[in-house]
Design a protein around this motif. Structure first.
Motif, PDB file in Angstrom:
ATOM      1  N   THR A  25      -0.603  -2.540  15.232  1.00  0.00           N
ATOM      2  CA  THR A  25      -1.681  -1.570  15.013  1.00  0.00           C
ATOM      3  C   THR A  25      -1.946  -1.372  13.531  1.00  0.00           C
ATOM      4  O   THR A  25      -3.102  -1.392  13.087  1.00  0.00           O
ATOM      5  CB  THR A  25      -1.317  -0.215  15.667  1.00  0.00           C
ATOM      6  N   ASN A  26      -0.877  -1.177  12.756  1.00  0.00           N
ATOM      7  CA  ASN A  26      -1.061  -0.953  11.326  1.00  0.00           C
ATOM      8  C   ASN A  26      -1.642  -2.184  10.630  1.00  0.00           C
ATOM      9  O   ASN A  26      -2.503  -2.057   9.757  1.00  0.00           O
ATOM     10  CB  ASN A  26       0.260  -0.533  10.678  1.00  0.00           C
ATOM     11  N   ALA A  27      -1.200  -3.360  11.018  1.00  0.00           N
ATOM     12  CA  ALA A  27      -1.743  -4.584  10.427  1.00  0.00           C
ATOM     13  C   ALA A  27      -3.234  -4.719  10.743  1.00  0.00           C
ATOM     14  O   ALA A  27      -4.041  -5.048   9.867  1.00  0.00           O
ATOM     15  CB  ALA A  27      -0.978  -5.804  10.937  1.00  0.00           C
ATOM     16  N   ALA A  28      -3.601  -4.444  11.992  1.00  0.00           N
ATOM     17  CA  ALA A  28      -5.011  -4.537  12.388  1.00  0.00           C
ATOM     18  C   ALA A  28      -5.859  -3.527  11.619  1.00  0.00           C
ATOM     19  O   ALA A  28      -6.952  -3.858  11.143  1.00  0.00           O
ATOM     20  CB  ALA A  28      -5.156  -4.310  13.890  1.00  0.00           C
ATOM     21  N   GLU A  29      -5.353  -2.302  11.489  1.00  0.00           N
ATOM     22  CA  GLU A  29      -6.091  -1.274  10.748  1.00  0.00           C
ATOM     23  C   GLU A  29      -6.297  -1.690   9.294  1.00  0.00           C
ATOM     24  O   GLU A  29      -7.390  -1.533   8.751  1.00  0.00           O
ATOM     25  CB  GLU A  29      -5.348   0.066  10.792  1.00  0.00           C
ATOM     26  N   LEU A  30      -5.259  -2.215   8.676  1.00  0.00           N
ATOM     27  CA  LEU A  30      -5.373  -2.636   7.275  1.00  0.00           C
ATOM     28  C   LEU A  30      -6.337  -3.810   7.119  1.00  0.00           C
ATOM     29  O   LEU A  30      -7.112  -3.862   6.158  1.00  0.00           O
ATOM     30  CB  LEU A  30      -3.998  -2.993   6.712  1.00  0.00           C
ATOM     31  N   GLN A  31      -6.313  -4.734   8.058  1.00  0.00           N
ATOM     32  CA  GLN A  31      -7.204  -5.896   7.987  1.00  0.00           C
ATOM     33  C   GLN A  31      -8.662  -5.522   8.210  1.00  0.00           C
ATOM     34  O   GLN A  31      -9.556  -6.164   7.669  1.00  0.00           O
ATOM     35  CB  GLN A  31      -6.783  -6.952   9.004  1.00  0.00           C
ATOM     36  N   GLN A  32      -8.906  -4.489   9.007  1.00  0.00           N
ATOM     37  CA  GLN A  32     -10.278  -4.110   9.346  1.00  0.00           C
ATOM     38  C   GLN A  32     -10.928  -3.196   8.313  1.00  0.00           C
ATOM     39  O   GLN A  32     -12.131  -2.952   8.387  1.00  0.00           O
ATOM     40  CB  GLN A  32     -10.313  -3.434  10.713  1.00  0.00           C
ATOM     41  N   GLN A  33     -10.163  -2.699   7.370  1.00  0.00           N
ATOM     42  CA  GLN A  33     -10.717  -1.781   6.378  1.00  0.00           C
ATOM     43  C   GLN A  33     -11.601  -2.529   5.390  1.00  0.00           C
ATOM     44  O   GLN A  33     -11.200  -3.547   4.826  1.00  0.00           O
ATOM     45  CB  GLN A  33      -9.596  -1.081   5.606  1.00  0.00           C
ATOM     46  N   ASP A  34     -12.817  -2.012   5.205  1.00  0.00           N
ATOM     47  CA  ASP A  34     -13.684  -2.566   4.171  1.00  0.00           C
ATOM     48  C   ASP A  34     -13.234  -2.072   2.797  1.00  0.00           C
ATOM     49  O   ASP A  34     -13.308  -2.793   1.812  1.00  0.00           O
ATOM     50  CB  ASP A  34     -15.147  -2.153   4.407  1.00  0.00           C
ATOM     51  N   GLU A  35     -12.787  -0.840   2.776  1.00  0.00           N
ATOM     52  CA  GLU A  35     -12.257  -0.244   1.558  1.00  0.00           C
ATOM     53  C   GLU A  35     -10.870   0.308   1.881  1.00  0.00           C
ATOM     54  O   GLU A  35     -10.663   0.876   2.946  1.00  0.00           O
ATOM     55  CB  GLU A  35     -13.152   0.905   1.088  1.00  0.00           C
ATOM     56  N   PRO A  36      -9.928   0.147   0.975  1.00  0.00           N
ATOM     57  CA  PRO A  36      -8.572   0.630   1.268  1.00  0.00           C
ATOM     58  C   PRO A  36      -8.536   2.144   1.445  1.00  0.00           C
ATOM     59  O   PRO A  36      -9.192   2.885   0.727  1.00  0.00           O
ATOM     60  CB  PRO A  36      -7.755   0.202   0.052  1.00  0.00           C
ATOM     61  N   ASP A  37      -7.787   2.590   2.432  1.00  0.00           N
ATOM     62  CA  ASP A  37      -7.608   4.016   2.690  1.00  0.00           C
ATOM     63  C   ASP A  37      -6.378   4.469   1.914  1.00  0.00           C
ATOM     64  O   ASP A  37      -5.284   4.585   2.457  1.00  0.00           O
ATOM     65  CB  ASP A  37      -7.442   4.254   4.191  1.00  0.00           C
ATOM     66  N   ILE A  38      -6.564   4.699   0.634  1.00  0.00           N
ATOM     67  CA  ILE A  38      -5.461   5.029  -0.261  1.00  0.00           C
ATOM     68  C   ILE A  38      -4.751   6.309   0.162  1.00  0.00           C
ATOM     69  O   ILE A  38      -3.536   6.429   0.027  1.00  0.00           O
ATOM     70  CB  ILE A  38      -5.974   5.152  -1.720  1.00  0.00           C
ATOM     71  N   ASP A  39      -5.495   7.272   0.712  1.00  0.00           N
ATOM     72  CA  ASP A  39      -4.886   8.536   1.112  1.00  0.00           C
ATOM     73  C   ASP A  39      -3.819   8.349   2.184  1.00  0.00           C
ATOM     74  O   ASP A  39      -2.858   9.110   2.247  1.00  0.00           O
ATOM     75  CB  ASP A  39      -5.952   9.516   1.629  1.00  0.00           C
ATOM     76  N   ASN A  40      -3.973   7.350   3.029  1.00  0.00           N
ATOM     77  CA  ASN A  40      -3.026   7.125   4.123  1.00  0.00           C
ATOM     78  C   ASN A  40      -2.134   5.907   3.914  1.00  0.00           C
ATOM     79  O   ASN A  40      -1.309   5.606   4.773  1.00  0.00           O
ATOM     80  CB  ASN A  40      -3.780   6.968   5.444  1.00  0.00           C
ATOM     81  N   LEU A  41      -2.289   5.231   2.799  1.00  0.00           N
ATOM     82  CA  LEU A  41      -1.561   3.979   2.594  1.00  0.00           C
ATOM     83  C   LEU A  41      -0.046   4.172   2.611  1.00  0.00           C
ATOM     84  O   LEU A  41       0.672   3.429   3.284  1.00  0.00           O
ATOM     85  CB  LEU A  41      -1.988   3.317   1.288  1.00  0.00           C
ATOM     86  N   MET A  42       0.465   5.165   1.907  1.00  0.00           N
ATOM     87  CA  MET A  42       1.917   5.367   1.875  1.00  0.00           C
ATOM     88  C   MET A  42       2.464   5.709   3.256  1.00  0.00           C
ATOM     89  O   MET A  42       3.521   5.219   3.644  1.00  0.00           O
ATOM     90  CB  MET A  42       2.303   6.449   0.867  1.00  0.00           C
ATOM     91  N   THR A  43       1.733   6.517   4.003  1.00  0.00           N
ATOM     92  CA  THR A  43       2.172   6.857   5.354  1.00  0.00           C
ATOM     93  C   THR A  43       2.218   5.600   6.213  1.00  0.00           C
ATOM     94  O   THR A  43       3.188   5.376   6.950  1.00  0.00           O
ATOM     95  CB  THR A  43       1.232   7.900   5.987  1.00  0.00           C
ATOM     96  N   THR A  44       1.199   4.769   6.111  1.00  0.00           N
ATOM     97  CA  THR A  44       1.142   3.521   6.880  1.00  0.00           C
ATOM     98  C   THR A  44       2.281   2.593   6.480  1.00  0.00           C
ATOM     99  O   THR A  44       2.936   2.001   7.341  1.00  0.00           O
ATOM    100  CB  THR A  44      -0.215   2.822   6.674  1.00  0.00           C
ATOM    101  N   VAL A  45       2.522   2.472   5.185  1.00  0.00           N
ATOM    102  CA  VAL A  45       3.586   1.589   4.697  1.00  0.00           C
ATOM    103  C   VAL A  45       4.959   2.106   5.147  1.00  0.00           C
ATOM    104  O   VAL A  45       5.787   1.331   5.640  1.00  0.00           O
ATOM    105  CB  VAL A  45       3.525   1.449   3.163  1.00  0.00           C
ATOM    106  N   GLU A  46       5.202   3.393   5.003  1.00  0.00           N
ATOM    107  CA  GLU A  46       6.487   3.960   5.410  1.00  0.00           C
ATOM    108  C   GLU A  46       6.722   3.797   6.914  1.00  0.00           C
ATOM    109  O   GLU A  46       7.818   3.445   7.350  1.00  0.00           O
ATOM    110  CB  GLU A  46       6.570   5.437   5.022  1.00  0.00           C
ATOM    111  N   GLU A  47       5.681   4.036   7.685  1.00  0.00           N
ATOM    112  CA  GLU A  47       5.766   3.875   9.139  1.00  0.00           C
ATOM    113  C   GLU A  47       6.041   2.413   9.495  1.00  0.00           C
ATOM    114  O   GLU A  47       6.852   2.118  10.381  1.00  0.00           O
ATOM    115  CB  GLU A  47       4.452   4.346   9.758  1.00  0.00           C
ATOM    116  N   SER A  48       5.390   1.506   8.795  1.00  0.00           N
ATOM    117  CA  SER A  48       5.568   0.075   9.055  1.00  0.00           C
ATOM    118  C   SER A  48       6.973  -0.394   8.672  1.00  0.00           C
ATOM    119  O   SER A  48       7.570  -1.203   9.384  1.00  0.00           O
ATOM    120  CB  SER A  48       4.520  -0.738   8.298  1.00  0.00           C
ATOM    121  N   ILE A  49       7.494   0.108   7.570  1.00  0.00           N
ATOM    122  CA  ILE A  49       8.852  -0.266   7.153  1.00  0.00           C
ATOM    123  C   ILE A  49       9.865   0.194   8.193  1.00  0.00           C
ATOM    124  O   ILE A  49      10.771  -0.555   8.565  1.00  0.00           O
ATOM    125  CB  ILE A  49       9.175   0.304   5.759  1.00  0.00           C
ATOM    126  N   ALA A  50       9.722   1.425   8.678  1.00  0.00           N
ATOM    127  CA  ALA A  50      10.632   1.939   9.703  1.00  0.00           C
ATOM    128  C   ALA A  50      10.542   1.091  10.970  1.00  0.00           C
ATOM    129  O   ALA A  50      11.569   0.743  11.574  1.00  0.00           O
ATOM    130  CB  ALA A  50      10.317   3.401  10.007  1.00  0.00           C
TER     131      ALA A  50
END
Length: 82
Positions: A25-50
């Motif tokens: 899900t996180n990979a798909a969301e990141l790939q589909q973004q036209d512009e990076p969602d910087i506000d949620n990037l750390m949350t997405t990265v932390e969730e993905s690492i876990a």
């Protein structure tokens, strides 16, 4: 009026499937973004690492179990040939 787009940090997944689904899900969301969602990037990265760590732990456990099973099978077949 300002609305927050910040995602709520989720608890770490408990199963391989749940962790794998988070990664997909996180990979798909990141790939589909036209512009990076910087506000949620750390949350997405932390969730993905876990989630990655859960997957890695489960894969390593399965690999160790398979290695042990094949080692036992090899030992039994070697003993029966002697």
């Amino acid at each position: 009026m300002t609305t927050s787009t910040r995602k709520r940090k989720k608890a770490a997944p408990k199963t391989f499937k749940a962790a794998y689904d988070i990664l997909k899900t996180n990979a798909a969301e990141l790939q589909q973004q036209d512009e990076p969602d910087i506000d949620n990037l750390m949350t997405t990265v932390e969730e993905s690492i876990a989630a990655y760590r859960v997957c890695e732990t489960r894969i390593n456990a399965v690999q160790q179990a398979l290695d042990a099973a094949f080692a036992e099978e090899d030992a039994v077949s070697t003993d029966s040939k002697s």
